[in-house]
Write an enzyme that holds these catalytic residues in place. Structure first.
Site, PDB file in Angstrom:
ATOM      1  N   LYS A 116      -2.637  -3.764   1.897  1.00  0.00           N
ATOM      2  CA  LYS A 116      -3.108  -3.198   0.635  1.00  0.00           C
ATOM      3  C   LYS A 116      -2.022  -3.195  -0.433  1.00  0.00           C
ATOM      4  CE  LYS A 116      -7.455  -2.276   1.201  1.00  0.00           C
ATOM      5  NZ  LYS A 116      -8.404  -3.256   0.624  1.00  0.00           N
ATOM      6  N   TYR A 133      -2.993  -1.909   7.634  1.00  0.00           N
ATOM      7  CA  TYR A 133      -3.834  -1.789   6.440  1.00  0.00           C
ATOM      8  C   TYR A 133      -2.971  -1.525   5.199  1.00  0.00           C
ATOM      9  CZ  TYR A 133      -7.676   0.325   3.654  1.00  0.00           C
ATOM     10  OH  TYR A 133      -8.597   0.642   2.685  1.00  0.00           O
ATOM     11  N   SER A 165      -5.378   0.522  -1.957  1.00  0.00           N
ATOM     12  CA  SER A 165      -5.730   1.804  -1.341  1.00  0.00           C
ATOM     13  C   SER A 165      -4.540   2.744  -1.456  1.00  0.00           C
ATOM     14  CB  SER A 165      -6.049   1.568   0.130  1.00  0.00           C
ATOM     15  OG  SER A 165      -5.980   2.780   0.843  1.00  0.00           O
TER      16      SER A 165
END
Ligand SMILES: NC(=O)c1ccc[n+]([C@@H]2O[C@H](COP(=O)([O-])OP(=O)(O)OC[C@H]3O[C@@H](n4cnc5c(N)ncnc54)[C@H](O)[C@@H]3O)[C@@H](O)[C@H]2O)c1
Length: 300
Positions: free
Chosen positions: A172, A168, A155
């Site tokens: 990622k 996150y 991401s």
């Protein structure tokens, strides 16, 4: 429109988190081009709560209604036995696995100051460990057959950082390291491992996307890159492709040309003076051969 020459007849694809959003689009597109698809989905909320067979079952039904072949699996990728069961489902139903698309994901967004470590662990567990567990279960099969296509889902949050997404983003970017290392380890066995950084309006991202973006930012606009990277035609490995709204970019980790300080100038003051040169990315290079290639630079 070019003729569809990229096909997956006789191939078996596993797509995790395929009950919604991007994974669903990948699963439908793979099946439409002949792949037998394992549609894995836990069927939980965006935050990872709950679970139901409905999401995976609906996508399997859609694939079958269009004349394709698919089977559902409801395990959580972040559970080691569950992750293995996804690959076992591929083998027991379709006899093998050729393609693994690690796509399942959740969010527990909060600024780091307010984030409970449990939310950090959970997000890393689903994205990073989940992808490692599923890929680890498939890896011996892919090595044995001398063929494989593995995709990690990264991401822009991981590649470039994002406020409120430390958990996150860490997971990622970890997936990029995993993809690049497995690309090196799998190369001789015919396994190509790449990463996709999608941008699409889904239930996961709708809160942060501008109003009216849904039509342009469809999961289907990401799918061309994913299908290519999953295909036997794929000519790249260890790469990160950003895809959204028909835009496709390569994102790469590079080192600047930099500078070398002599033994008599190894001081923080000399480093401060050299900082503009150190940080200037003009002429920066990637290291497709991996870390050792980069380290060799330091040894001259
Ligand atoms: N939508 C975007 O713009 C965007 C941007 C960057 C990265 N991503 C990534 O793309 C992937 C797909 O996201 P999406 O936007 O389609 O979201 P989504 O919520 O629509 O789909 C994710 C799916 O994963 C499933 N899932 C969650 N935890 C699971 C688990 N432990 N085991 C199995 N399945 C599980 C969910 O049930 C859901 O169906 C995620 O990895 C996400 O981080 C999305």
């Amino acid at each position: 429109m070019t003729q569809p020459t990229i096909r997956f007849d006789g191939q078996v694809a596993v797509v995790t988190g395929a009950g919604n959003g991007l994974g669903r689009a990948y699963a439908l597109a793979l099946a439409a081009r002949g792949a037998k698809v394992v549609v894995n989905d836990l069927g939980g909320s965006v935050a990872g709560a709950g679970g139901s067979s409905t999401a995976a079952d609906a996508v399997v039904a859609e694939i079958k209604a269009a004349g394709g072949e698919a089977v559902a699996n409801y395990a959580s990728v972040s559970d080691k036995a569950g992750a293995k069961s996804i690959i076992d489902t591929a083998v027991s139903t379709f006899g093998t696995v050729d393609i693994v698309i690690n796509n399942a994901g959740i969010l527990r967004d909060k600024s780091f100051a307010k984030m409970e470590l449990a939310d950090f662990e959970l997000v890393v567990g689903v994205h990073l460990l989940g992808a490692a567990y599923v890929t680890h279960a498939a890896w011996p099969l892919l090595r044995e057959k001398g063929y494989g296509r593995v995709l990690m889902t990264t991401s822009s949050a991981g590649l470039y950082g994002n406020f409120g997404q430390a958990n996150y983003a860490a997971a990622k970017l970890g997936l990029v390291g995993l993809a690049k290392s497995l690309a090196l380890e799998g190369g001789k066995a015919g396994i190509k491992v790449n990463a996709i950084a999608p941008v699409a309006v889904t239930r996961l991202s709708e809160g942060v996307m501008p109003p009216g973006a849904a039509e342009k930012l469809s999961p289907e606009a990401v799918t061309p890159a994913v299908l290519y990277l999953a295909s036997k035609e794929c000519a790249v490995t260890g790469q990160v492709i950003v895809a959204g709204a028909g835009h496709f970019y390569r994102s790469e980790t590079v080192e600047s040309v930099g500078t070398v300080l002599g033994a008599d100038a190894l001081t923080p003051e000399a480093f401060a003076d050299a900082l503009p040169k150190v940080t200037d990315l003009t002429g920066a290079t990637p290291f497709p051969g991996g870390a050792m290639e980069a380290v060799a630079r330091v040894f001259g």
